[in-house]
Motif scaffolding. Structure first.
Motif, short mmCIF file in Angstrom:
data_model
loop_
_atom_site.label_atom_id
_atom_site.label_comp_id
_atom_site.label_asym_id
_atom_site.label_seq_id
_atom_site.Cartn_x
_atom_site.Cartn_y
_atom_site.Cartn_z
N PHE A 31 -0.26 -28.85 -42.14
CA PHE A 31 1.15 -29.21 -41.96
C PHE A 31 1.22 -30.52 -41.17
N PHE A 32 2.13 -31.41 -41.56
CA PHE A 32 2.25 -32.67 -40.83
C PHE A 32 3.66 -33.25 -40.95
N ASP A 33 3.91 -34.26 -40.13
CA ASP A 33 5.15 -35.05 -40.11
C ASP A 33 6.39 -34.31 -39.65
N MET A 34 6.22 -33.18 -38.99
CA MET A 34 7.39 -32.51 -38.43
C MET A 34 7.78 -33.21 -37.12
N ARG B 72 0.15 -37.85 -35.83
CA ARG B 72 -0.03 -39.21 -36.35
C ARG B 72 0.18 -40.25 -35.27
N PHE B 73 -0.22 -41.46 -35.61
CA PHE B 73 0.19 -42.63 -34.86
C PHE B 73 0.58 -43.67 -35.88
N SER B 74 1.46 -44.55 -35.48
CA SER B 74 1.99 -45.56 -36.41
C SER B 74 2.44 -46.77 -35.61
N GLU B 75 3.09 -47.67 -36.27
CA GLU B 75 3.63 -48.83 -35.56
C GLU B 75 4.70 -48.41 -34.53
N TYR B 76 5.26 -47.23 -34.72
CA TYR B 76 6.29 -46.73 -33.79
C TYR B 76 5.71 -45.75 -32.78
N LEU C 258 -2.09 -34.48 -29.68
CA LEU C 258 -3.37 -34.51 -30.40
C LEU C 258 -4.22 -33.28 -30.09
N SER C 259 -4.14 -32.79 -28.88
CA SER C 259 -4.93 -31.62 -28.49
C SER C 259 -4.52 -30.35 -29.25
N LEU C 260 -3.34 -30.34 -29.84
CA LEU C 260 -2.86 -29.18 -30.60
C LEU C 260 -3.26 -29.23 -32.07
#
Length: 141
Positions: free
Chosen positions: A101-104, A124-128, A135-137
């Protein structure tokens, strides 16, 4: 290296997230990325808000097809808050597959971390977002 089909293998935008497009990935031994939304308590594959689910693929239908290839990853892009109660009944299927699962939203990521194992979560990491949140989760970045 593993290939992941973004909303399946499709040539026309209306084919995105269709069962045929996603099963084409499976046939070629590719993982998939698809989008999740709910309609009246049921989870469907959909990028946009759902008005009429009649032509959409229910998540459980995809998961049942994917049982033939549990080694192939399924990246599920969470497009709305509040899906966890709709996903809970699918846990027996989800547990048999390589689901991420991602992007929530960040508050939802915290809730997902209380419900699903770390191996099923991505941040994630991004320009924003210069630093990955929680990250630890998560096992995925």
């Amino acid at each position: 290296m593993k290939i992941v089909g973004h909303r399946g293998i499709w040539s026309h935008p209306r084919e995105q997230n269709s069962l045929n497009a996603l099963l084409s990935c499976q046939k070629h031994d590719f993982g998939i990325e698809t989008d999740l939304r709910s309609f009246k308590g049921k989870v469907f594959l959909s990028h946009d808000p759902i008005v009429d689910p009649s032509e959409l693929v229910p998540l459980d239908q995809l998961l049942n097809h994917w049982l033939d290839t549990p080694h192939l990853p399924i990246f599920l892009n969470i497009k709305e808050d509040g899906l966890i109660p709709c996903l809970k009944p699918l846990e027996p299927l989800l547990d048999q597959l390589k689901v991420i699962f991602f992007d929530m939203s960040f508050p939802q990521l915290l809730k997902y971390s209380e419900t699903f194992p770390k191996k099923m979560l991505a941040t994630r990491f991004s320009e924003y977002e210069k630093e990955p949140l929680a990250l630890s989760l998560c096992s995925w970045l």
